[in-house]
Design a protein around this motif. Structure first.
Motif, PDB file in Angstrom:
ATOM      1  N   TYR A   1       0.870  -1.357   0.037  1.00 36.30           N
ATOM      2  CA  TYR A   1      -0.136  -0.145  -0.094  1.00 36.30           C
ATOM      3  C   TYR A   1       1.148   1.544  -0.043  1.00 36.30           C
ATOM      4  O   TYR A   1       0.489   2.507  -1.079  1.00 36.30           O
ATOM      5  CB  TYR A   1      -0.807   0.319   1.297  1.00 36.30           C
ATOM      6  CG  TYR A   1      -1.581   1.036   1.496  1.00 36.30           C
ATOM      7  CD1 TYR A   1      -2.417   1.969   0.085  1.00 36.30           C
ATOM      8  CD2 TYR A   1      -0.976   2.231   2.768  1.00 36.30           C
ATOM      9  CE1 TYR A   1      -3.080   3.289   0.526  1.00 36.30           C
ATOM     10  CE2 TYR A   1      -1.497   3.130   3.124  1.00 36.30           C
ATOM     11  CZ  TYR A   1      -2.833   3.624   1.942  1.00 36.30           C
ATOM     12  OH  TYR A   1      -3.458   5.271   1.965  1.00 36.30           O
ATOM     13  N   ASN A   2       1.918   1.287   0.719  1.00 37.11           N
ATOM     14  CA  ASN A   2       2.590   2.383   0.620  1.00 37.11           C
ATOM     15  C   ASN A   2       2.931   2.625  -0.498  1.00 37.11           C
ATOM     16  O   ASN A   2       3.694   4.432  -0.458  1.00 37.11           O
ATOM     17  CB  ASN A   2       3.929   2.288   1.893  1.00 37.11           C
ATOM     18  CG  ASN A   2       3.126   3.108   3.722  1.00 37.11           C
ATOM     19  OD1 ASN A   2       2.733   2.699   3.746  1.00 37.11           O
ATOM     20  ND2 ASN A   2       4.250   3.283   3.884  1.00 37.11           N
ATOM     21  N   MET A   3       3.706   1.866  -0.466  1.00 35.01           N
ATOM     22  CA  MET A   3       4.069   2.069  -1.577  1.00 35.01           C
ATOM     23  C   MET A   3       3.567   2.114  -3.699  1.00 35.01           C
ATOM     24  O   MET A   3       3.802   3.071  -4.129  1.00 35.01           O
ATOM     25  CB  MET A   3       5.574   1.065  -2.497  1.00 35.01           C
ATOM     26  CG  MET A   3       6.509   0.509  -1.945  1.00 35.01           C
ATOM     27  SD  MET A   3       7.795   2.657  -1.861  1.00 35.01           S
ATOM     28  CE  MET A   3       7.816   2.894  -3.510  1.00 35.01           C
ATOM     29  N   ALA A   4       2.030   2.047  -3.100  1.00 37.51           N
ATOM     30  CA  ALA A   4       1.584   2.300  -4.082  1.00 37.51           C
ATOM     31  C   ALA A   4       0.450   3.304  -4.281  1.00 37.51           C
ATOM     32  O   ALA A   4       1.253   4.346  -4.674  1.00 37.51           O
ATOM     33  CB  ALA A   4       0.541   1.156  -3.988  1.00 37.51           C
ATOM     34  N   LEU A   5       1.098   3.855  -3.636  1.00 40.51           N
ATOM     35  CA  LEU A   5       0.940   5.307  -2.859  1.00 40.51           C
ATOM     36  C   LEU A   5       1.893   6.775  -3.368  1.00 40.51           C
ATOM     37  O   LEU A   5       1.583   7.555  -4.490  1.00 40.51           O
ATOM     38  CB  LEU A   5      -0.094   6.301  -1.740  1.00 40.51           C
ATOM     39  CG  LEU A   5      -0.486   7.110  -1.537  1.00 40.51           C
ATOM     40  CD1 LEU A   5      -2.624   6.875  -1.973  1.00 40.51           C
ATOM     41  CD2 LEU A   5      -0.715   7.943  -0.140  1.00 40.51           C
ATOM     42  N   ALA A   6       3.059   5.894  -3.040  1.00 43.98           N
ATOM     43  CA  ALA A   6       4.101   6.623  -2.878  1.00 43.98           C
ATOM     44  C   ALA A   6       4.104   7.065  -5.010  1.00 43.98           C
ATOM     45  O   ALA A   6       4.181   8.541  -5.531  1.00 43.98           O
ATOM     46  CB  ALA A   6       5.048   6.060  -2.487  1.00 43.98           C
ATOM     47  N   ASP A   7       4.402   6.323  -5.971  1.00 47.13           N
ATOM     48  CA  ASP A   7       4.496   6.049  -6.848  1.00 47.13           C
ATOM     49  C   ASP A   7       3.280   6.095  -7.251  1.00 47.13           C
ATOM     50  O   ASP A   7       2.583   5.979  -8.649  1.00 47.13           O
ATOM     51  CB  ASP A   7       4.866   4.325  -7.452  1.00 47.13           C
ATOM     52  CG  ASP A   7       6.482   3.897  -6.789  1.00 47.13           C
ATOM     53  OD1 ASP A   7       7.143   5.202  -6.785  1.00 47.13           O
ATOM     54  OD2 ASP A   7       6.420   3.328  -6.461  1.00 47.13           O
TER      55      ASP A   7
ATOM     56  N   MET B   1       2.366   9.031   2.420  1.00 45.60           N
ATOM     57  CA  MET B   1       2.020  10.030   2.022  1.00 45.60           C
ATOM     58  C   MET B   1       3.366  11.289   2.130  1.00 45.60           C
ATOM     59  O   MET B   1       3.900  11.708   1.231  1.00 45.60           O
ATOM     60  CB  MET B   1       1.794  11.361   2.176  1.00 45.60           C
ATOM     61  CG  MET B   1      -0.709  11.216   1.509  1.00 45.60           C
ATOM     62  SD  MET B   1      -1.177  12.190   2.861  1.00 45.60           S
ATOM     63  CE  MET B   1      -1.167  13.599   1.824  1.00 45.60           C
ATOM     64  N   VAL B   2       4.461  10.592   2.987  1.00 45.13           N
ATOM     65  CA  VAL B   2       5.635  10.820   3.599  1.00 45.13           C
ATOM     66  C   VAL B   2       6.887   9.882   2.812  1.00 45.13           C
ATOM     67  O   VAL B   2       7.391  10.559   2.143  1.00 45.13           O
ATOM     68  CB  VAL B   2       5.763  10.487   5.234  1.00 45.13           C
ATOM     69  CG1 VAL B   2       7.157  10.695   5.629  1.00 45.13           C
ATOM     70  CG2 VAL B   2       4.871  11.133   5.941  1.00 45.13           C
ATOM     71  N   THR B   3       6.355   8.640   2.987  1.00 45.55           N
ATOM     72  CA  THR B   3       7.153   8.135   1.365  1.00 45.55           C
ATOM     73  C   THR B   3       7.138   8.412   0.342  1.00 45.55           C
ATOM     74  O   THR B   3       7.936   8.624  -0.250  1.00 45.55           O
ATOM     75  CB  THR B   3       6.157   6.027   1.837  1.00 45.55           C
ATOM     76  OG1 THR B   3       6.522   6.204   2.923  1.00 45.55           O
ATOM     77  CG2 THR B   3       7.155   5.636   0.978  1.00 45.55           C
ATOM     78  N   ALA B   4       5.504   8.842  -0.272  1.00 41.88           N
ATOM     79  CA  ALA B   4       5.477  10.036  -1.253  1.00 41.88           C
ATOM     80  C   ALA B   4       6.543  10.872  -1.962  1.00 41.88           C
ATOM     81  O   ALA B   4       7.203  10.634  -3.069  1.00 41.88           O
ATOM     82  CB  ALA B   4       3.904  10.296  -2.060  1.00 41.88           C
ATOM     83  N   VAL B   5       6.643  11.514  -0.393  1.00 44.19           N
ATOM     84  CA  VAL B   5       7.375  12.925  -0.951  1.00 44.19           C
ATOM     85  C   VAL B   5       9.425  12.005  -0.665  1.00 44.19           C
ATOM     86  O   VAL B   5       9.594  12.578  -2.005  1.00 44.19           O
ATOM     87  CB  VAL B   5       7.250  13.888   0.028  1.00 44.19           C
ATOM     88  CG1 VAL B   5       8.588  14.537   0.411  1.00 44.19           C
ATOM     89  CG2 VAL B   5       6.158  14.273   0.440  1.00 44.19           C
ATOM     90  N   THR B   6      10.166  12.142  -0.311  1.00 43.69           N
ATOM     91  CA  THR B   6      10.489  10.825   0.518  1.00 43.69           C
ATOM     92  C   THR B   6      11.189   9.556  -0.602  1.00 43.69           C
ATOM     93  O   THR B   6      12.155   9.687  -1.352  1.00 43.69           O
ATOM     94  CB  THR B   6      11.586   9.936   1.726  1.00 43.69           C
ATOM     95  OG1 THR B   6       9.958   9.295   2.088  1.00 43.69           O
ATOM     96  CG2 THR B   6      10.824  10.932   2.883  1.00 43.69           C
ATOM     97  N   GLU B   7       9.910   8.629  -1.256  1.00 36.84           N
ATOM     98  CA  GLU B   7      10.759   7.976  -2.421  1.00 36.84           C
ATOM     99  C   GLU B   7       9.792   8.105  -3.421  1.00 36.84           C
ATOM    100  O   GLU B   7       9.965   7.411  -4.557  1.00 36.84           O
ATOM    101  CB  GLU B   7      10.156   7.019  -1.597  1.00 36.84           C
ATOM    102  CG  GLU B   7      11.629   6.292  -0.439  1.00 36.84           C
ATOM    103  CD  GLU B   7      11.463   5.327   0.583  1.00 36.84           C
ATOM    104  OE1 GLU B   7      11.404   4.033  -0.768  1.00 36.84           O
ATOM    105  OE2 GLU B   7      10.953   4.884   1.324  1.00 36.84           O
TER     106      GLU B   7
END
Length: 479
Positions: free
Chosen positions: A260-266, A394-400
């Motif tokens: 989920y985290n990476m799906a939102l980030a990407d 959303m933090v992961t979206a900004v960092t990665e």
């Protein structure tokens, strides 16, 4: 004789009904009529009433009445920076924006002091009340200059209080000498092609647009409530087919294995469409309603309702194809930048969306406080656990991920991009939403730049500047 009596009774009854009507409109509905911006009586009253001033949260003058060559002149020191929200007040054109909606305060009609009441009763010259807004001129200036020359909007909100810190629409107009410049301004825009029209009077922060991938922060809650294990991996292959409908990734990019985290980030469309459909339309619609879709947003200016389905503010079902498209902000989903800022603020505030407001307080001519706004919750859209999960992604979206252009040094920013297809052979609308610091949010921002391409490339830098200024200057504090 009987006929005369009937006529007399008929006339008496008519006068009675007329009297009731006069009492209703002149007494019961008097304040409502006076508060209506279309009522030119308010404008004509300014021959003997000095309209109060409008100030930003730090006391900077936004609008003020001055006497020039013996005549009252409404002065706007910031030019077009606060338009069209500020609006105008003119005998020729009427009133609009805050100048119109706040007229009952600015003319000293609402909650009139004893002195104002006597002056009003005997039609004596008097002063209206001053209105202090929650807007911060420093943030407004940053957003205005960053959007200058573009078509778009920026909204900044204090997530803990609901105070609107910046409200910018571009292109806008200069309210000075508007009576003389009005026809030319309208004429110049009418000569432009439909695509090139500037629409300077449009409140773009209230206009409705497809939200694109910013909608994924809303869809996230539907995934959680369906029981999805957010750590499970999903293989993104660049596109997928749902009920015969092809769901593509932007530029057909395959993201590979993502949780989920990476799906939102990407910003993985296929992930959200696949699991959004599994969650079901009832869950998705319930979540959207919880975020305020289809609801009237309580605010001092009129905000059109956001919707999932065209022409239906309270749909009870979605077909599979429409549900799949809606999960990543396409289909028929329409939302205003103002509402998107509220959604962002709600995530920042542990799931609670505060009632937005732009009036901080109202002061009488002696600077006594007549009214002061108190923070109030509007909706509880998420649990704290749900908001924490979305914040982490959303933090992961900004960092990665795709939201990296919104990053700031030594500050944890939570952000999300959106590239929304408006239909037709035009560039996508560029969206970016963010709040910061993620661990103790002070500001939430939503920016859209119309037909500008990607959100990361064209909207994120504007949001970054606004957040940077807010954190540097602590824009929520007084000078």
């Amino acid at each position: 004789m009987r006929g005369v009596r009937k006529v007399a009774l008929g006339m008496a009854f008519s006068f009675f009904i007329l009297s009731l009507g006069l009492v209703y409109w002149q007494v019961v509905q008097a304040d409502t009529l006076l508060a209506n911006p279309a009522n030119r009586r308010l404008i004509l009253m300014e021959n003997r009433v000095t309209r109060g001033g409008i100030f930003d949260r730090n006391g900077e003058i936004i609008a003020q009445t001055q006497v020039v060559d013996g005549k009252k002149v409404r002065v706007y020191p910031k030019g077009e920076m606060f338009e069209p929200a500020l609006g105008y007040s003119s005998v020729k054109l009427g009133a609009s924006g805050l100048e119109g909606s706040l007229a009952n305060w600015l003319l000293g009609i609402k909650k009139a002091t004893p002195t104002q009441a006597v002056q009003q009763l005997f039609a004596l010259p008097r002063e209206g009340d001053d209105v202090v807004l929650t807007l911060d001129s420093r943030l407004q200036s940053i957003a205005y200059n960053a959007l200058k020359g573009k078509k778009g909007a920026a909204v900044a909100i204090d997530p803990k209080t609901g105070e609107v810190l910046a409200l910018v629409s571009q292109p806008s107009f200069d309210p000075a000498n508007l009576d003389q410049n009005w026809e030319q301004m309208i004429s110049d825009d009418e000569k432009r092609s439909l695509q090139d029209k500037l629409r300077p009077l449009e409140h773009r922060y209230f206009s409705l647009f497809p939200p694109g991938s910013t909608m994924k922060v809303v869809t996230s809650a539907a995934l959680f409530r369906s029981g999805l294990n957010t750590t499970d991996l999903y293989q993104c292959q660049g596109s997928t087919v749902i009920n015969g409908q092809v769901i593509p990734e932007q530029n057909d990019k395959a993201h590979g294995w993502v949780n989920y985290n990476m799906a939102l980030a990407d910003s993985c469309n296929t992930y959200f469409a696949t699991f959004g459909v599994q969650a079901g339309d009832k869950t998705f619609l319930s979540v959207a309603k919880g975020f305020g879709f289809g609801e009237k947003i309580p605010f001092e200016l009129n905000v059109p309702r956001s919707s999932i389905v065209n022409g239906d503010m309270n749909p009870t079902s979605l077909n599979t194809n429409l549900l799949a498209a809606s999960t990543f902000g396409q289909g028929e989903v329409l939302v205003s930048p103002f509402h998107m800022a509220l959604i962002t603020a709600g995530i920042a505030n542990h799931g609670v969306i505060m009632t937005p407001h732009i009036i901080e307080r109202v002061l009488d001519p002696s600077q006594n406080t007549l009214f002061e706004q108190k923070p109030e919750p509007w909706l509880t859209a998420l649990s704290k656990e749900e908001s924490d999960k979305i914040t982490s992604a959303m933090v992961t979206a900004v960092t990665e991920g795709t939201a990296a252009p919104g990053a700031l040094p030594n500050v944890s920013v939570a952000g999300k991009t959106g590239s929304a297809e408006p239909g037709g052979n035009v560039l996508t609308h560029a969206w970016y939403i963010a709040f910061a610091p993620s661990e103790d949010p002070q500001i939430a921002v939503a920016v859209i730049v119309e037909n500008a391409g990607t959100g990361g490339g064209n909207a994120a830098p504007i949001v970054r500047q606004i957040i940077q200024e807010a954190l540097n200057q602590k824009a929520g504090d007084k000078k």
